[in-house]
Scaffold this motif. Structure first.
Motif, PDB file in Angstrom:
ATOM      1  N   THR A   3       0.840  -1.189   0.000  1.00 48.58           N
ATOM      2  CA  THR A   3       0.000   0.000   0.000  1.00 48.58           C
ATOM      3  C   THR A   3       0.882   1.248   0.000  1.00 48.58           C
ATOM      4  N   GLU A   5       0.467   5.460   0.603  1.00 49.55           N
ATOM      5  CA  GLU A   5      -0.468   6.449   1.138  1.00 49.55           C
ATOM      6  C   GLU A   5      -0.511   7.725   0.314  1.00 49.55           C
ATOM      7  N   ASP A   8      -5.826  10.938   2.560  1.00 45.18           N
ATOM      8  CA  ASP A   8      -6.658  10.033   3.356  1.00 45.18           C
ATOM      9  C   ASP A   8      -6.977   8.727   2.635  1.00 45.18           C
ATOM     10  N   ILE A   9      -6.256   8.434   1.554  1.00 44.99           N
ATOM     11  CA  ILE A   9      -6.499   7.160   0.855  1.00 44.99           C
ATOM     12  C   ILE A   9      -5.200   6.362   0.776  1.00 44.99           C
ATOM     13  N   LYS A  10      -5.354   5.100   0.426  1.00 45.61           N
ATOM     14  CA  LYS A  10      -4.185   4.266   0.151  1.00 45.61           C
ATOM     15  C   LYS A  10      -4.362   3.650  -1.222  1.00 45.61           C
ATOM     16  N   LYS A  47      -4.537  13.559  -5.713  1.00 43.97           N
ATOM     17  CA  LYS A  47      -5.308  12.393  -5.297  1.00 43.97           C
ATOM     18  C   LYS A  47      -6.302  11.981  -6.384  1.00 43.97           C
ATOM     19  N   LYS A  65      -8.051   2.216  -1.266  1.00 51.12           N
ATOM     20  CA  LYS A  65      -8.643   1.912   0.032  1.00 51.12           C
ATOM     21  C   LYS A  65      -8.790   3.218   0.785  1.00 51.12           C
ATOM     22  N   LYS A  66      -9.979   3.432   1.328  1.00 51.83           N
ATOM     23  CA  LYS A  66     -10.207   4.640   2.130  1.00 51.83           C
ATOM     24  C   LYS A  66     -10.240   4.263   3.598  1.00 51.83           C
ATOM     25  N   ASP A  67      -9.648   5.091   4.429  1.00 54.19           N
ATOM     26  CA  ASP A  67      -9.614   4.797   5.865  1.00 54.19           C
ATOM     27  C   ASP A  67     -10.997   4.944   6.474  1.00 54.19           C
TER      28      ASP A  67
END
Ligand code: SF4
Length: 67
Positions: A3, A5, A8-10, A47, A65-67
């Motif tokens: 992953t 970063e 706020d996403i991966k 982003k 992927k979102k946290d």
């Protein structure tokens, strides 16, 4: 699975699914650099640009992927 970063996403990369079609590297060469380590450098674009190219990955190796 690896992953990377970005805010706020991966960005998720599953190597075993990657077909090396290079849609990512052609679409956003400032981020996806197959010859470098790490090969995904999320500081190279916004982003939204990253999300757009990830959605075009034909094999599903890349995902967000979102946290
Ligand atoms: S677009 Fe997807 S399948 Fe093609 S090289 Fe990039 S990660 Fe691999």
């Amino acid at each position: 699975m690896k992953t990377y970063e970005k805010e706020d996403i991966k960005v998720v990369w599953e190597q075993e699914k990657c077909k090396h079609a290079a849609v990512c590297a052609k679409g956003l060469p400032s981020v996806f650099k197959p010859k470098e380590k790490p090969w995904i450098q999320t500081e190279g674009a916004s982003k939204q640009e990253i999300i757009d190219v990830v959605s075009k990955c034909p094999s599903g190796a890349l995902s967000i992927k979102k946290d």
